[in-house]
Design an enzyme around this catalytic site. Sequence first.
Site, short mmCIF file in Angstrom:
data_model
loop_
_atom_site.label_atom_id
_atom_site.label_comp_id
_atom_site.label_asym_id
_atom_site.label_seq_id
_atom_site.Cartn_x
_atom_site.Cartn_y
_atom_site.Cartn_z
CG ASP A 11 -2.15 -1.06 1.22
OD1 ASP A 11 -1.89 -1.76 0.37
OD2 ASP A 11 -2.98 -0.84 2.06
CG ASP A 12 -0.03 3.82 2.12
OD1 ASP A 12 -1.22 3.32 1.82
OD2 ASP A 12 0.10 4.04 3.57
CG HIS B 83 -4.58 2.88 -0.73
ND1 HIS B 83 -5.48 1.96 0.04
CD2 HIS B 83 -3.48 3.22 0.24
CE1 HIS B 83 -4.94 2.16 1.31
NE2 HIS B 83 -4.12 2.66 1.38
CG HIS C 103 -3.71 7.00 2.38
ND1 HIS C 103 -3.51 7.26 3.81
CD2 HIS C 103 -3.43 6.12 1.98
CE1 HIS C 103 -3.29 6.00 4.24
NE2 HIS C 103 -3.56 5.03 3.42
CG HIS D 32 2.14 0.19 4.69
ND1 HIS D 32 1.83 -0.72 5.65
CD2 HIS D 32 0.91 0.79 4.49
CE1 HIS D 32 0.72 -0.64 6.21
NE2 HIS D 32 -0.09 0.22 5.38
ZN ZN Z 1 -2.78 3.39 3.21
#
Ligand code: ZN
Length: 337
Positions: free
Chosen positions: A143-144, A193, A197, A295
């Site tokens: 993620d991210d 995502h 965020h 992440h």
């Molecule tokens: Zn995230």
Amino acid sequence: MSYIQRMEEEQQLQQTKRNRDKRSSRRMKSMVIIALVLSSASLVMSAFAANNIWHGNSASHGSAVAVTPKFAGSAEPESLTEDKAPLTSTESAEAKDQPQVNANDADTTQSPPPANPKEGKEEKTGAKTEKKTAQKVIYLTFDDGPGKYTDQIVSILNKNGIHGTFFMIGNQVSGNEKAIKTAAENGNYIGLHSMTHDKKKLYRSSGSARFIKEFKQEQEIIQKITGTTPWLIRAPYGSKPEINNKFLNDIAAAKFKMWDWTVDSKDWNYPGKPERIIQEIKRQVHRDTEVILMHEKSQTVQALPGIIKYLKKKGYSFAVYKPDQHFPVNFAKDERL
Ligand SMILES: [Zn+2]
């Protein structure tokens, strides 16, 4: 089939194992006693005879102990949706705006569906000896991103001949287009995502409108880069507790699919401590199919080779998300998503 059934089966299994352990420890005790008796008897005998008896005993002793192993990873059908709930709360702990990067190891050649053993054939040598392993599948998710670690993660996945599933943040795309393209071209899945965020914007405004809007916007951006339209999203901080039923309805109505995870590596919490991340994964991984939350972080890049090595050793193969083999992985156990 149900989560409860599975839990019960697992408990039974544990019970059986405990019983077996008890039995084998009892057996061990009697072996030790016999050994002691024999060895003291042997002391009376001549030195060479004593030697022979003792050796014989330790050999059988050893084999009794050795019965215990295996069985650690049950052959139960995978249930992705099952223990997500307990894990959710941990994700929300990730609260500070951490970009999360999901990386799934996917067999380079293909992505096996959870219960489908077909990928087993490309699994290295282990496939022959251990048939069970073919059913054990890991989805590494990152993620991210995108960001400075995207290329490194892709490179590690490539080295291992596997793929990952990335959930990227729309507002970080600019300047990282090449990394996204490379990741996609190498067989990884680029999921969504949100643009910002931002917890407040996504969950604290009026209903799901902002959330849906951000994902649609990002979907278009990613489509322009990769040429494919992603429908799989991951809600920042996970779908619990922010997303209620009405919210879920809206996500389903927008035709998105939404993945949470089954294993939270907590990597964001361990800067400079990649071994802690590996530990966390070792502690949590036990189902036939696992979706691991990670992440795009420096410590994750450091831990990744070790994580992959460990999971391979445990008999897992790696898969990347495939839209046509979709299965639900969300805390609400919503089958539409
Ligand atoms: Zn995230």
